[in-house]
Design a protein around this motif. Sequence first.
Motif, PDB file in Angstrom:
ATOM      1  N   ASP A 119       0.856  -1.308  -0.022  1.00  0.00           N
ATOM      2  CA  ASP A 119       0.059   0.000  -0.082  1.00  0.00           C
ATOM      3  C   ASP A 119       0.731   1.316  -0.097  1.00  0.00           C
ATOM      4  OD1 ASP A 119      -2.252  -1.569  -0.032  1.00  0.00           O
ATOM      5  OD2 ASP A 119      -2.269  -1.556   2.309  1.00  0.00           O
ATOM      6  N   TYR A 168      -3.985   5.686   5.357  1.00  0.00           N
ATOM      7  CA  TYR A 168      -3.461   4.446   4.664  1.00  0.00           C
ATOM      8  C   TYR A 168      -3.981   3.057   5.420  1.00  0.00           C
ATOM      9  CZ  TYR A 168      -0.728   6.381   0.962  1.00  0.00           C
ATOM     10  OH  TYR A 168      -0.346   7.329  -0.209  1.00  0.00           O
ATOM     11  N   THR A 173     -11.130   4.705  -0.689  1.00  0.00           N
ATOM     12  CA  THR A 173     -11.171   4.620  -2.272  1.00  0.00           C
ATOM     13  C   THR A 173     -11.752   5.789  -2.630  1.00  0.00           C
ATOM     14  OG1 THR A 173     -13.496   3.675  -2.101  1.00  0.00           O
ATOM     15  CG2 THR A 173     -11.671   2.046  -2.405  1.00  0.00           C
ATOM     16  N   GLY A 174     -11.445   6.140  -4.158  1.00  0.00           N
ATOM     17  CA  GLY A 174     -11.798   7.602  -4.774  1.00  0.00           C
ATOM     18  C   GLY A 174     -11.034   8.504  -4.190  1.00  0.00           C
ATOM     19  N   PRO A 175     -11.770   9.558  -3.892  1.00  0.00           N
ATOM     20  CA  PRO A 175     -10.944  11.012  -3.636  1.00  0.00           C
ATOM     21  C   PRO A 175     -10.208  10.701  -2.263  1.00  0.00           C
ATOM     22  CG  PRO A 175     -13.189  11.553  -4.403  1.00  0.00           C
ATOM     23  CD  PRO A 175     -13.152   9.879  -4.279  1.00  0.00           C
ATOM     24  N   ALA A 177      -8.890   8.307  -1.062  1.00  0.00           N
ATOM     25  CA  ALA A 177      -7.417   7.641  -1.419  1.00  0.00           C
ATOM     26  C   ALA A 177      -6.532   8.578  -2.190  1.00  0.00           C
ATOM     27  CB  ALA A 177      -7.747   6.480  -2.424  1.00  0.00           C
ATOM     28  N   THR A 178      -7.046   9.503  -2.807  1.00  0.00           N
ATOM     29  CA  THR A 178      -6.173  10.554  -3.490  1.00  0.00           C
ATOM     30  C   THR A 178      -5.763  11.381  -2.383  1.00  0.00           C
ATOM     31  OG1 THR A 178      -7.246  10.525  -5.608  1.00  0.00           O
ATOM     32  CG2 THR A 178      -5.817  12.148  -5.166  1.00  0.00           C
ATOM     33  N   LEU A 179      -6.599  11.818  -1.597  1.00  0.00           N
ATOM     34  CA  LEU A 179      -6.265  12.622  -0.384  1.00  0.00           C
ATOM     35  C   LEU A 179      -4.959  12.328   0.180  1.00  0.00           C
ATOM     36  CD1 LEU A 179      -6.892  15.137   1.338  1.00  0.00           C
ATOM     37  CD2 LEU A 179      -8.507  14.292   2.323  1.00  0.00           C
ATOM     38  N   ARG A 180      -5.200  11.010   0.768  1.00  0.00           N
ATOM     39  CA  ARG A 180      -4.226  10.376   1.687  1.00  0.00           C
ATOM     40  C   ARG A 180      -2.903  10.243   1.287  1.00  0.00           C
ATOM     41  NH1 ARG A 180      -5.835   3.860   1.692  1.00  0.00           N
ATOM     42  NH2 ARG A 180      -4.903   3.391  -0.358  1.00  0.00           N
ATOM     43  N   TRP A 181      -2.859  10.399  -0.309  1.00  0.00           N
ATOM     44  CA  TRP A 181      -1.366  10.373  -1.034  1.00  0.00           C
ATOM     45  C   TRP A 181      -0.903  11.631  -0.824  1.00  0.00           C
ATOM     46  CZ3 TRP A 181       0.838  13.404  -4.376  1.00  0.00           C
ATOM     47  CH2 TRP A 181       2.179  12.832  -4.929  1.00  0.00           C
ATOM     48  N   TRP A 182      -1.746  12.846  -0.665  1.00  0.00           N
ATOM     49  CA  TRP A 182      -1.202  14.165  -0.599  1.00  0.00           C
ATOM     50  C   TRP A 182      -0.848  14.485   0.951  1.00  0.00           C
ATOM     51  CZ3 TRP A 182       0.562  17.038  -4.362  1.00  0.00           C
ATOM     52  CH2 TRP A 182       0.158  16.883  -5.554  1.00  0.00           C
TER      53      TRP A 182
END
Length: 230
Positions: A119, A168, A173-175, A177-182
């Motif tokens: 992950d 993490y 999922t979705g937005p 999941a993108t937010l956690r990357w940032w």
Amino acid sequence: MTGVPASAAGGTGRPAPGGKLGAAAVNQASLWNIANILTMVRLLLVPGFVILLLQNGGYDPAWRAWAWAAFAVAMITDLFDGHLARTYNLVTDFGKIADPIADKAIMAAGLICLSGLGDLPWWVTGVILFRELGITLMRFWVIRHGVIPASRGGKMKTLAQGTAVGMYVLALTGPLATLRWWVMAVAVVLTVVTGLDYVRQAVVLRRRGLAAEREAARAADRKGASETTR
């Protein structure tokens, strides 16, 4: 966190006037104070968190939600034991050692498990763990010259790391999941920047300490020379 002086006011748990505490105050704090108990709970949560996270191959959303709960409790106890220690001046040698170990253990467990599950990239885990270990060793390197205080950036780094790892752990999922990357990206940047700042502080502190030692040695030599000419 329990690395603060204990109350000198007869073990009443209230801060001494003016914050001036003697060596006797340190000895009055019991090992079984509430701050230490919370630290022990955090240590015990580490293996529980790992077991929950890795249940059913590590990809079961329900088990990961329970793992997130364990991680969140660990993070909250870190805030509370620090607040209690500062408020009631509780300190023991156990607390000084166990508190930072507990802080790093839960974070390291989360990072390593997440990378092992695929992950989180291993380089992210490596950067964060290298920084934490390096700063810890560096503090020991300069400890005879002084203590490097925790900075505001360091506290922001800890908050960002805890938030990112927690996100993490959840099966998002979705937005989200993108937010956690940032959020993790911000945590990595703060990890590197604050680490470099701690290195700068350590170098300055060591230089000042060595300069003070040399000056003290020269003063002692001058005093000895003066006494021999009398």
